[in-house]
Design an enzyme around this catalytic site. Structure first.
Site, PDB file in Angstrom:
ATOM      1  N   TRP A  99      30.817 -39.489  -4.732  1.00  0.00           N
ATOM      2  CA  TRP A  99      32.343 -39.489  -4.447  1.00  0.00           C
ATOM      3  C   TRP A  99      33.253 -40.288  -5.368  1.00  0.00           C
ATOM      4  O   TRP A  99      34.358 -39.854  -5.798  1.00  0.00           O
ATOM      5  CB  TRP A  99      32.521 -39.876  -2.957  1.00  0.00           C
ATOM      6  N   GLU A 144      27.057 -40.281   7.690  1.00  0.00           N
ATOM      7  CA  GLU A 144      27.410 -39.101   7.478  1.00  0.00           C
ATOM      8  C   GLU A 144      26.385 -38.348   7.526  1.00  0.00           C
ATOM      9  O   GLU A 144      25.068 -38.734   6.962  1.00  0.00           O
ATOM     10  CB  GLU A 144      28.230 -38.841   6.386  1.00  0.00           C
ATOM     11  N   TRP A 175      36.994 -26.669  -5.569  1.00  0.00           N
ATOM     12  CA  TRP A 175      36.413 -28.007  -5.078  1.00  0.00           C
ATOM     13  C   TRP A 175      34.991 -27.360  -4.270  1.00  0.00           C
ATOM     14  O   TRP A 175      35.239 -26.754  -3.186  1.00  0.00           O
ATOM     15  CB  TRP A 175      37.177 -28.887  -4.618  1.00  0.00           C
ATOM     16  N   SER A 230      31.846 -30.572   7.656  1.00  0.00           N
ATOM     17  CA  SER A 230      30.261 -30.380   7.400  1.00  0.00           C
ATOM     18  C   SER A 230      29.733 -30.027   8.765  1.00  0.00           C
ATOM     19  O   SER A 230      30.061 -30.407  10.010  1.00  0.00           O
ATOM     20  CB  SER A 230      29.445 -31.469   7.098  1.00  0.00           C
ATOM     21  N   ASP A 238      29.604 -33.920  11.516  1.00  0.00           N
ATOM     22  CA  ASP A 238      28.575 -33.005  10.757  1.00  0.00           C
ATOM     23  C   ASP A 238      27.406 -32.916  11.612  1.00  0.00           C
ATOM     24  O   ASP A 238      26.101 -33.432  11.360  1.00  0.00           O
ATOM     25  CB  ASP A 238      28.176 -34.185   9.583  1.00  0.00           C
ATOM     26  N   TRP A 253      39.587 -32.417  -3.674  1.00  0.00           N
ATOM     27  CA  TRP A 253      39.327 -32.295  -2.113  1.00  0.00           C
ATOM     28  C   TRP A 253      40.549 -31.909  -1.636  1.00  0.00           C
ATOM     29  O   TRP A 253      41.637 -32.370  -1.942  1.00  0.00           O
ATOM     30  CB  TRP A 253      38.851 -33.516  -1.567  1.00  0.00           C
ATOM     31  N   ASN A 273      32.068 -29.726  -1.676  1.00  0.00           N
ATOM     32  CA  ASN A 273      31.011 -30.848  -1.513  1.00  0.00           C
ATOM     33  C   ASN A 273      30.118 -30.638  -0.575  1.00  0.00           C
ATOM     34  O   ASN A 273      29.181 -29.369  -1.048  1.00  0.00           O
ATOM     35  CB  ASN A 273      32.016 -32.309  -0.935  1.00  0.00           C
ATOM     36  N   ASP A 274      29.675 -31.330   0.507  1.00  0.00           N
ATOM     37  CA  ASP A 274      28.325 -31.098   1.013  1.00  0.00           C
ATOM     38  C   ASP A 274      28.006 -29.837   1.331  1.00  0.00           C
ATOM     39  O   ASP A 274      28.568 -28.983   1.683  1.00  0.00           O
ATOM     40  CB  ASP A 274      28.337 -31.701   2.386  1.00  0.00           C
TER      41      ASP A 274
END
Ligand code: FRU
Length: 494
Positions: free
Chosen positions: A304, A221, A35, A98, A167, A62, A37-38
């Site tokens: 998401w 975020e 997986w 992040s 983040d 996730w 993400n960002d």
């Protein structure tokens, strides 16, 4: 020292990555396996551009966040590096969330990220503690600072949440370092906090750079803040957004706030707010400044809400967008694919002034790895066409449709027939207008994606597709006569 957790992730990559090579897109970054993400730590380092990402190698869902790692010289060809961070310390045991990266003057590579620690309360609820931490390395291996966390609750303004504090995006300006960090304030909505440091290790709180006040979503975020073409630009990804016309869609959205930074009060005075990308799949973008002065942005090309939706057999989940060059023109943020993409263009097939009135396909205009620009003009002086549609990734069963209507000044993209075996939102509609009577659609397609750039970057929209690779036909149709120019290049990665 490589911790056991990080070693385990690296061993896992070594063992299994080679089995997923066949499944990969041609020029979009994925985790290879598992997986992502960002985008994280997107920044130059020693003459190359590094990109990290939120990463859980062991599943396509996730999980406890690691940082995966790739690097590139041209934003198109990427080299995979071993996982960089694992949640292996007390202060980040529930995730390395992040963050950003910067090259230090002595040549070391500094990563700044959010360490997450969840604590079970007496009432049984989990409470998160989010703090900012640092790891320093050489471009491959990173050591977490003994002094972590470097920014914690003590450096929060009054009312700032310790649960939603994440983040950090770090940059250097003159002889100082700055970071913007997302936080939730006492009114329950997001703020972007500004911090400052002389050495990137010891930090001072400066100000609330910008606050949501429950206007654009709730928690904000993944901020980024930079100067661009005489303006200051803050980008952020709001959670729990409500739709506003066709400009902002509900859920996890993306916005940019453009204006001027007031150095006396360290605040961004907004001039306008716009969506960054109008597609179904775009979140948490980050930017860097290239050695030749371009501001380049990359985003997570996923949503998401649909992040459990993919064909079962794929062993990776999540891709990044194509990196894009940003500029400000006509009071808008513009974005266009990085110019390096043009090096990968193969044979050009083009047509000019083709009259379309009804359905047409053009010899040689097909493909699934392509860079194609279609320009549309009215074909009849006395009556305006009602709509124009472009179909791509087409076979008997599949297609993705892009439709423009001049009367409503809207583009609609429909990926209902694009390989998702799920009942999800598949249509997005957004504002678009003609300039001097013309509409320009640039379509970049890779194995699992379509990115659309309208009118030389006036707007962009990103979509994941899982259409079978051999669905490669393209056709054009209109109600009312249109004149169309088509320039198509296959993109060749070898
Ligand atoms: C945004 C986000 C960040 C967080 C990360 C966790 O997509 O929720 O705020 O750091 O993902 O993976």
């Amino acid at each position: 020292m490589i911790s056991k957790k990080l070693q385990r992730a690296r061993d896992f990559e070594k063992k299994y990555l080679r089995y997923t090579e066949e499944e990969q897109p041609g020029f979009h970054v994925t985790g290879g396996i598992g997986w992502i993400n960002d985008p994280n730590g997107f920044a130059p380092y020693q003459g190359e551009y590094h990109l990290f990402f939120q990463y859980y190698p062991y599943d396509t869902k996730w999980g406890p966040m690691h940082w995966g790692h790739v690097k590139t010289r041209d934003f198109i060809k990427w080299e995979r590096l071993p996982a960089a961070l694992a949640p292996d310390s007390e202060y980040d045991r529930d995730g390395c969330f992040s963050g950003g990266a910067v090259e230090l003057p002595d040549g070391r590579h500094l990563l700044m990220y959010t360490g997450v620690r969840n604590v079970r309360r007496r009432n049984g609820k989990l409470q998160a503690f989010q703090t900012q931490c640092i790891a320093i390395g050489d471009g491959v291996d990173y050591e977490k600072l003994a002094a972590n966390p470097v920014i914690d609750a003590e450096l929060l303004p009054e009312g700032g949440s310790t649960e939603d504090f994440r983040d950090p995006k770090i940059w250097r300006e003159g002889d100082k370092y700055y970071a913007v960090i997302g936080n939730r304030s006492a009114d329950g909505s997001g703020t972007i906090l500004l911090y400052e440091s002389d050495d990137a290790m010891h930090w001072r709180y400066v100000s609330v750079l910008s606050a949501c006040h429950n206007q654009y979503g709730r928690m904000w975020e993944c901020p980024d803040f930079f100067h661009l073409d005489e303006k200051d630009v803050l980008i952020t990804s709001p959670q729990e957004m409500s739709a506003i016309g066709l400009e902002f869609h509900p859920g996890n959205a993306n916005v940019c706030l453009v204006g001027h930074f007031d150095p006396n009060i360290h605040h961004l005075n907004r001039e306008w707010v716009q969506a960054i990308d109008y597609g179904l799949d775009f979140y948490a973008p980050q930017t860097l400044l290239t050695s030749d002065g371009r501001r380049v942005m990359i985003g997570w090309m996923q949503n998401w809400e649909t992040s459990s939706c993919k064909p079962q057999e794929l062993r990776f989940m999540g891709q990044m967008t194509l990196p894009r060059e940003l500029s400000i023109r006509n009071r808008r943020l513009y974005q266009n694919p990085v110019r390096e993409l043009e090096k990968y263009r193969g044979v050009k097939i083009d047509y000019y002034n083709v009259l379309i009135n009804g359905e047409t396909s053009l010899r040689g205009i097909s493909g699934r790895s392509l860079d194609m620009t279609v320009t549309v003009r009215p074909g009849n002086e006395s009556s305006m066409y009602k709509w124009f549609r472009l179909y791509v990734a087409r076979d008997g069963e599949h297609f993705t449709m892009i439709r423009f209507r001049p009367d409503t000044s809207t583009i609609k993209v429909d990926r209902t027939h694009s390989g998702f075996p799920h009942d999800i939102v598949n249509i997005r509609e957004f504002p678009a207008c003609v300039h001097n009577g013309e509409l320009k659609l640039r379509v970049i397609m890779d194995r699992y994606s379509l990115e659309l750039f309208v009118n030389d970057g006036e707007s962009a929209a990103s979509f994941v597709l899982y259409t079978p690779a051999d669905a490669s036909a393209i056709s054009f149709t209109s109600e009312g006569a249109v004149l169309v120019d088509v320039e198509k290049y296959d993109l060749e990665m070898d």
